[in-house]
Enzyme design. Structure first.
Site, PDB file in Angstrom:
ATOM      1  N   ASP A  88       0.937  -1.267  -0.178  1.00 40.55           N
ATOM      2  CA  ASP A  88      -0.067   0.030   0.043  1.00 40.55           C
ATOM      3  C   ASP A  88       0.839   1.359   0.055  1.00 40.55           C
ATOM      4  O   ASP A  88       2.007   1.217   0.256  1.00 40.55           O
ATOM      5  CB  ASP A  88      -0.923  -0.194   1.230  1.00 40.55           C
ATOM      6  CG  ASP A  88      -1.903  -1.197   1.409  1.00 40.55           C
ATOM      7  OD1 ASP A  88      -2.216  -1.771   0.190  1.00 40.55           O
ATOM      8  OD2 ASP A  88      -2.383  -1.283   2.307  1.00 40.55           O
TER       9      ASP A  88
HETATM   10  N1  URA Z   1      -1.571  -5.676   4.202  1.00 42.96           N
HETATM   11  C1  URA Z   1      -1.803  -4.466   4.230  1.00 42.96           C
HETATM   12  O1  URA Z   1      -2.779  -3.943   4.944  1.00 42.96           O
HETATM   13  N2  URA Z   1      -0.987  -3.594   3.466  1.00 42.96           N
HETATM   14  C2  URA Z   1       0.015  -3.901   2.857  1.00 42.96           C
HETATM   15  O2  URA Z   1       0.677  -2.901   2.044  1.00 42.96           O
HETATM   16  C3  URA Z   1       0.295  -5.209   2.873  1.00 42.96           C
HETATM   17  C4  URA Z   1      -0.401  -6.123   3.652  1.00 42.96           C
END
Ligand code: URA
Length: 235
Positions: A106
């Site tokens: 993310d």
């Molecule tokens: N889980 C999440 O919520 N975000 C990420 O970037 C990776 C795993």
């Protein structure tokens, strides 16, 4: 994709601009080599990384690349984006512009991101049957307790996808910090799992994918090619 497989005669007729019929005599003369060995025949499977020689002349081919990037917070895991800096903007000049991401993070997550131009390699990494482990360090807003461990092991039902998450492990490191191991990568998975406890994620960093560990010598935003021993366990 950089490495879709095709028949050698199809490949040669495209590469040499000749009709398929014109390839047969070449094959019959035994002047074609693939990756240093005599070609097996018209249906020998090749891809963009195969080193094909005709009469000793090597045809243009791609070189597979495998990179590790220490993704900083605020950089988007995409190759193009109109608003944000992308991970591709951070890659050194020698990186193939056709790299793709093997497992996104993310925007506000950081840590280990793998990029490659070898789609067979990245497909293996994300193939559910291989259950490749991804390890994250997370910092949360409210204290953790044993209930989290049991709930992560049990899994959660994600209504939107209509799936039950695979058993995951959560190891409490301190009151507000945990190490989480997943074998899948659902959208915002860790935030959604912790969301069930109404516990917001303050920081999330991926530190390992399979046997590949984030090289702590890499500052956020820095990348380096993977070493041979880091590639071994996938190939
Ligand atoms: N889980 C999440 O919520 N975000 C990420 O970037 C990776 C795993």
């Amino acid at each position: 994709m950089a490495n879709g497989r095709k028949r050698l005669d199809v490949y040669l007729s495209q590469a040499l601009g000749l009709k398929r019929k014109a390839i047969r005599p070449l094959l019959a003369r035994n002047v074609i080599r693939v990756d240093g060995l005599p070609a097996l025949g018209a249906d020998h499977q090749v891809d963009d990384f195969s080193v094909v020689q005709v009469d000793g002349e090597t045809l243009p081919h791609k070189t597979p690349q495998y990179w590790m990037l220490h993704k900083p917070v605020g950089v988007v895991s995409a190759t193009r984006d109109d608003l944000h800096t992308t991970v591709m903007d951070l890659m050194p000049a020698e990186a193939d512009p056709e790299l793709h991401i093997a497992g996104r993070l993310d925007l506000n997550s950081s840590g280990l991101l793998l990029l490659t131009n070898d789609s067979r390699w990245s497909s293996r990494l994300s193939d559910p049957q291989f259950e490749v482990k991804k390890i994250y360090r997370v910092t949360v807003a409210k204290p953790l307790n044993e209930d989290y461990i049991a709930a992560f092991a049990e899994g959660f039902y994600f209504t939107y996808e209509g799936i039950h998450t695979r058993p995951a492990s959560l190891r409490i490191l301190s009151e507000y910090e945990a190490e989480i191991t997943l074998t899948e990568g659902r959208y915002h998975q860790i935030k959604r799992m912790l969301g069930r406890f109404r516990n917001p994620v303050l920081a999330l960093k991926r530190i390992q994918i399979g046997a590949i560990m984030l090289d702590e010598k890499l500052a956020p935003g820095e990348a380096r090619p993977l070493a041979a021993d880091e590639l071994d366990w996938v190939n």
